[in-house]
Design an enzyme around this catalytic site. Structure first.
Site, PDB file in Angstrom:
ATOM      1  N   SER A  39      -0.116  -5.308 -25.628  1.00  0.00           N
ATOM      2  CA  SER A  39      -0.205  -4.052 -24.880  1.00  0.00           C
ATOM      3  C   SER A  39      -1.660  -3.607 -24.745  1.00  0.00           C
ATOM      4  O   SER A  39      -1.939  -2.589 -24.124  1.00  0.00           O
ATOM      5  CB  SER A  39       0.610  -2.950 -25.572  1.00  0.00           C
ATOM      6  OG  SER A  39       0.204  -2.790 -26.922  1.00  0.00           O
ATOM      7  N   ASN A 125       4.103   2.538 -35.692  1.00  0.00           N
ATOM      8  CA  ASN A 125       5.145   3.320 -35.014  1.00  0.00           C
ATOM      9  C   ASN A 125       4.803   4.813 -34.966  1.00  0.00           C
ATOM     10  O   ASN A 125       4.962   5.451 -33.931  1.00  0.00           O
ATOM     11  CB  ASN A 125       6.500   3.116 -35.713  1.00  0.00           C
ATOM     12  CG  ASN A 125       6.964   1.667 -35.629  1.00  0.00           C
ATOM     13  OD1 ASN A 125       6.322   0.850 -34.959  1.00  0.00           O
ATOM     14  ND2 ASN A 125       8.049   1.353 -36.306  1.00  0.00           N
ATOM     15  N   THR A 170      12.864  26.601  10.790  1.00  0.00           N
ATOM     16  CA  THR A 170      14.010  26.136  10.006  1.00  0.00           C
ATOM     17  C   THR A 170      14.616  25.025  10.859  1.00  0.00           C
ATOM     18  O   THR A 170      14.597  25.108  12.094  1.00  0.00           O
ATOM     19  CB  THR A 170      15.067  27.241   9.775  1.00  0.00           C
ATOM     20  OG1 THR A 170      15.557  27.671  11.038  1.00  0.00           O
ATOM     21  CG2 THR A 170      14.483  28.439   9.028  1.00  0.00           C
ATOM     22  N   HIS A 171      15.101  23.984  10.215  1.00  0.00           N
ATOM     23  CA  HIS A 171      15.598  22.791  10.934  1.00  0.00           C
ATOM     24  C   HIS A 171      14.509  22.217  11.840  1.00  0.00           C
ATOM     25  O   HIS A 171      14.804  21.601  12.850  1.00  0.00           O
ATOM     26  CB  HIS A 171      16.836  23.104  11.768  1.00  0.00           C
ATOM     27  CG  HIS A 171      17.884  23.882  11.029  1.00  0.00           C
ATOM     28  ND1 HIS A 171      18.897  23.286  10.328  1.00  0.00           N
ATOM     29  CD2 HIS A 171      18.034  25.227  10.841  1.00  0.00           C
ATOM     30  CE1 HIS A 171      19.648  24.219   9.751  1.00  0.00           C
ATOM     31  NE2 HIS A 171      19.130  25.420  10.039  1.00  0.00           N
ATOM     32  N   SER A 298      -8.004   3.792  13.142  1.00  0.00           N
ATOM     33  CA  SER A 298      -7.119   2.648  13.372  1.00  0.00           C
ATOM     34  C   SER A 298      -7.974   1.442  13.684  1.00  0.00           C
ATOM     35  O   SER A 298      -9.016   1.555  14.331  1.00  0.00           O
ATOM     36  CB  SER A 298      -6.190   2.959  14.547  1.00  0.00           C
ATOM     37  OG  SER A 298      -5.732   1.759  15.130  1.00  0.00           O
ATOM     38  N   LYS A 304      -7.688   6.956  17.420  1.00  0.00           N
ATOM     39  CA  LYS A 304      -6.899   7.457  16.290  1.00  0.00           C
ATOM     40  C   LYS A 304      -7.740   8.074  15.179  1.00  0.00           C
ATOM     41  O   LYS A 304      -8.816   7.599  14.860  1.00  0.00           O
ATOM     42  CB  LYS A 304      -6.051   6.328  15.686  1.00  0.00           C
ATOM     43  CG  LYS A 304      -4.951   5.824  16.565  1.00  0.00           C
ATOM     44  CD  LYS A 304      -3.935   6.881  16.947  1.00  0.00           C
ATOM     45  CE  LYS A 304      -3.061   7.294  15.769  1.00  0.00           C
ATOM     46  NZ  LYS A 304      -2.218   6.187  15.296  1.00  0.00           N
ATOM     47  N   ASN A 306      -6.378   9.304  11.529  1.00  0.00           N
ATOM     48  CA  ASN A 306      -5.100   9.381  10.804  1.00  0.00           C
ATOM     49  C   ASN A 306      -5.209  10.185   9.506  1.00  0.00           C
ATOM     50  O   ASN A 306      -6.198  10.059   8.787  1.00  0.00           O
ATOM     51  CB  ASN A 306      -4.599   7.967  10.490  1.00  0.00           C
ATOM     52  CG  ASN A 306      -4.308   7.179  11.757  1.00  0.00           C
ATOM     53  OD1 ASN A 306      -3.887   7.750  12.762  1.00  0.00           O
ATOM     54  ND2 ASN A 306      -4.552   5.883  11.724  1.00  0.00           N
ATOM     55  N   GLU A 311      -0.583  11.141   3.983  1.00  0.00           N
ATOM     56  CA  GLU A 311       0.482  10.135   4.027  1.00  0.00           C
ATOM     57  C   GLU A 311       0.640   9.445   2.678  1.00  0.00           C
ATOM     58  O   GLU A 311       1.753   9.178   2.213  1.00  0.00           O
ATOM     59  CB  GLU A 311       0.185   9.098   5.103  1.00  0.00           C
ATOM     60  CG  GLU A 311       0.307   9.663   6.513  1.00  0.00           C
ATOM     61  CD  GLU A 311      -0.208   8.677   7.537  1.00  0.00           C
ATOM     62  OE1 GLU A 311       0.504   7.708   7.826  1.00  0.00           O
ATOM     63  OE2 GLU A 311      -1.338   8.865   8.028  1.00  0.00           O
ATOM     64  N   TYR A 338      12.514   2.943 -34.024  1.00  0.00           N
ATOM     65  CA  TYR A 338      11.560   2.316 -33.117  1.00  0.00           C
ATOM     66  C   TYR A 338      12.054   0.942 -32.661  1.00  0.00           C
ATOM     67  O   TYR A 338      12.584   0.163 -33.448  1.00  0.00           O
ATOM     68  CB  TYR A 338      10.178   2.155 -33.785  1.00  0.00           C
ATOM     69  CG  TYR A 338       9.187   1.475 -32.855  1.00  0.00           C
ATOM     70  CD1 TYR A 338       8.453   2.207 -31.934  1.00  0.00           C
ATOM     71  CD2 TYR A 338       9.042   0.083 -32.849  1.00  0.00           C
ATOM     72  CE1 TYR A 338       7.588   1.586 -31.044  1.00  0.00           C
ATOM     73  CE2 TYR A 338       8.186  -0.546 -31.963  1.00  0.00           C
ATOM     74  CZ  TYR A 338       7.457   0.205 -31.065  1.00  0.00           C
ATOM     75  OH  TYR A 338       6.621  -0.413 -30.179  1.00  0.00           O
ATOM     76  N   GLN A 343       7.227   0.214 -26.012  1.00  0.00           N
ATOM     77  CA  GLN A 343       5.890  -0.116 -25.521  1.00  0.00           C
ATOM     78  C   GLN A 343       5.814  -0.002 -23.991  1.00  0.00           C
ATOM     79  O   GLN A 343       4.748   0.217 -23.432  1.00  0.00           O
ATOM     80  CB  GLN A 343       5.546  -1.547 -25.958  1.00  0.00           C
ATOM     81  CG  GLN A 343       4.208  -2.052 -25.501  1.00  0.00           C
ATOM     82  CD  GLN A 343       3.835  -3.332 -26.233  1.00  0.00           C
ATOM     83  OE1 GLN A 343       3.662  -3.332 -27.441  1.00  0.00           O
ATOM     84  NE2 GLN A 343       3.732  -4.416 -25.505  1.00  0.00           N
ATOM     85  N   LYS A 346       4.193   3.223 -21.734  1.00  0.00           N
ATOM     86  CA  LYS A 346       2.806   3.609 -21.466  1.00  0.00           C
ATOM     87  C   LYS A 346       2.368   3.474 -20.016  1.00  0.00           C
ATOM     88  O   LYS A 346       1.807   4.411 -19.427  1.00  0.00           O
ATOM     89  CB  LYS A 346       1.865   2.834 -22.372  1.00  0.00           C
ATOM     90  CG  LYS A 346       1.751   3.497 -23.698  1.00  0.00           C
ATOM     91  CD  LYS A 346       1.328   2.580 -24.796  1.00  0.00           C
ATOM     92  CE  LYS A 346       2.115   2.934 -26.034  1.00  0.00           C
ATOM     93  NZ  LYS A 346       3.528   2.557 -26.010  1.00  0.00           N
TER      94      LYS A 346
HETATM   95  N1  ARG Z   1       2.092  -1.456 -28.937  1.00  0.00           N
HETATM   96  C1  ARG Z   1       3.187  -0.802 -29.577  1.00  0.00           C
HETATM   97  C2  ARG Z   1       3.794   0.232 -28.625  1.00  0.00           C
HETATM   98  O1  ARG Z   1       3.195   0.539 -27.677  1.00  0.00           O
HETATM   99  C3  ARG Z   1       2.714  -0.124 -30.810  1.00  0.00           C
HETATM  100  C4  ARG Z   1       3.752  -0.036 -31.905  1.00  0.00           C
HETATM  101  C5  ARG Z   1       4.103  -1.356 -32.350  1.00  0.00           C
HETATM  102  N2  ARG Z   1       4.956  -1.328 -33.482  1.00  0.00           N
HETATM  103  C6  ARG Z   1       5.563  -2.421 -33.933  1.00  0.00           C
HETATM  104  N3  ARG Z   1       6.272  -2.298 -34.977  1.00  0.00           N
HETATM  105  N4  ARG Z   1       5.465  -3.561 -33.319  1.00  0.00           N
HETATM  106  O2  ARG Z   1       4.871   0.706 -28.837  1.00  0.00           O
END
Ligand code: ARG
Length: 496
Positions: A39, A125, A170-171, A298, A304, A306, A311, A338, A343, A346
């Site tokens: 990660s 965790n 409206t509409h 464009s 154009k 834009n 958008e 956990y 993970q 994120k």
């Molecule tokens: N990279 C993990 C996450 O984002 C961190 C926690 C990992 N914990 C574990 N017991 N592998 O959740």
């Protein structure tokens, strides 16, 4: 992953064994396993919070007697120097170390032997839960500022064109006249609710999970409340906030769902606003003109210009609402406590925050560089049909039941259409043909400025009421008194 990240992902050899595998495992994971489970490519963004949390945890360990003063100093020095290196782009992130927590801990141990004691009574965790809460707490404050700045841009545009009246729809059919400012302030109201939702979410973000351990706390006498205080987990009444249940502490991601839900609605508001602006910028409406720097051309059609920012603001709503769905789906059916699935939260949360904040900033900048075509607005607002309801009110004031008045005015509209006339082109005799209650003063109903002055109801787009609402928002958003006309677009005050 930042440019300075070093990755061993392209080697097919198993990586070297990270701290989490030492002892129990005979070697590192296979290269594709490391690639699949890492990660660090996205959670490196949590480095500041990770260091902040580790310093507070180390201070607590020292209070508990697990670390000596000297060891604490070495750890704080080590973590501070790691932070400096990361900020300078000189830190080498290693995929083999999986995530931000182990990258930093491993670098610390190389710089200070006492670093090996830092993970006492702490798990990744509770560490990741802590980092995300610290990160989001700060992000929520920044996002609220970005949204407030967008509110200021809307208020300032309304103030610069305070006298401009447009048809309200409206509409998407012309309905009744409104001040442009009134229309813009409708978005200010929506955004205010968005800020309130973020503030409310912040209360639940601002609770410290550290001390939950991997799942079941610790046998060591942690001082959870003390660390929480150190890290600012304190409510408006000064009470320290720690999670009450270690299993919930490490597996709760509700605060992320709340953030993504509030952001999804915020993005929907951006999208609605963007749609109005796109329509207004089109030739058919031509109510506004967006400055060149905030539009694109464009590749084929030379004429154009834009409204791409608007958008994309509309389009990006898809990913923000999608991120909410992804999070809910991720959490559904997860057993306690956990699980590595978590993970996956994120990237969805980072993307949501980045998207809504950038959109708020860009929409604000675009509005600061938007001018109103006042003549076109006036032409559209001069459509007398917009005052058909006022005509019914005229009859009501003379004693006619509203349902009957509605029918009479409908008959009048049809009669005018048959004669090829606008409603205000009918003469008194023609009014009398439809109903005897019309007096010679009926033509006054079509005086737009009079019609606007008569909308005195709280929340209506009346002349005084709109001015009052503008003033209310100028004060609420700490906008310095702005000149009504002849301002420089972009010269806006911002709340510090
Ligand atoms: N990279 C993990 C996450 O984002 C961190 C926690 C990992 N914990 C574990 N017991 N592998 O959740």
């Amino acid at each position: 992953m930042p440019a300075h990240t070093q990755s061993s992902s392209h080697s097919e050899r198993p990586g070297k064994s990270p701290v989490s595998r030492s002892g129990r495992f005979s070697g590192g994971p296979a290269a594709d396993v490391a690639r699949y489970t890492e990660s660090i490519s996205f959670d490196w963004r949590l480095w500041k919070q990770d260091i902040q949390g580790s310093i507070a945890h180390a201070r607590m360990l020292c209070r508990m007697g697990v670390l000596t003063q000297k060891e604490l100093q070495a750890i704080v020095r080590g973590l501070t120097s790691i932070g400096r290196d990361i900020a300078a782009g000189q830190f080498e992130w290693k995929q083999s170390l999986e995530d931000v927590h182990m990258n930093i801990e491993s670098a610390l141990t190389q710089r200070a032997a006492a670093g090996a004691k830092l993970h006492t009574a702490r798990s990744r965790n509770d560490q990741v839960a802590l980092d995300m809460r610290l990160w989001l707490r700060e992000e929520l404050d920044h996002a609220s500022q970005d949204i407030a700045n967008l509110q200021r841009a809307l208020v300032n545009l309304g103030t610069r064109h305070a006298g401009v009246i447009i048809p309200g729809y409206t509409h998407l059919q012309r309905a009744q006249p409104v001040y442009l400012a009134h229309h813009l302030l409708a978005y200010v109201e929506m955004l205010e609710r968005d800020i309130e939702r973020l503030k409310d979410c912040r209360r639940r973000v601002n609770v410290c999970p550290l001390g939950s351990g991997a799942i079941a706390g610790s046998t060591l006498p942690l001082q959870r409340e003390w660390v929480a205080g150190e890290l600012g987990f304190v409510d408006d009444r000064g009470r320290i906030q720690v999670t009450r249940n270690s299993m919930d502490g490490v597996s709760d991601r509700d605060y992320l769902v709340e953030f993504c839900a509030a952001s999804a609605l915020l993005a929907v508001h951006f999208s609605r606003m963007a749609e109005d602006l796109i329509l207004w910028a089109g030739t058919e409406f031509s109510f506004i003109q967006i400055a060149d720097a905030y539009t694109t051309g464009s590749s084929l059609m030379p004429q154009k210009k834009n409204p791409d920012i608007a958008e994309l603001a509309r389009g990006k709503t898809g990913r923000v609402t999608g991120n909410l769905m992804a999070l809910l789906t991720l959490l559904k059916g997860l057993p306690m406590a956990y699980n590595r699935d978590l993970q996956e939260d994120k990237e969805r949360v980072f993307d949501t925050a980045d998207t809504v904040r950038a959109t708020a900033r860009l929409l604000a900048a675009m509005l600061d560089h938007t001018t109103v075509n006042e003549a076109n607005c006036a032409a559209a607002a001069s459509d007398p049909a917009l005052l058909a309801t006022d005509l019914a009110d005229y009859l009501v004031e003379r004693g006619m039941p509203f349902r009957q008045a509605h029918h009479v005015v409908g008959t009048l509209v049809a009669a005018a259409a048959r004669k090829g006339k606008a409603l205000n082109e009918l003469d008194h005799a023609e009014f009398l043909e439809v109903d005897r209650l019309f007096g010679p003063d009926v033509t006054e109903v079509f005086l737009l400025s009079r019609a606007m002055a008569r909308r005195k109801v709280t929340g209506a787009p009346g002349t005084r009421e709109t001015a009052r609402q503008l003033k209310f928002w100028q004060r609420a958003l700490s906008i310095q008194p702005v000149q009504k006309f002849g301002k420089t677009p972009g010269a806006r005050s911002r709340r510090g």
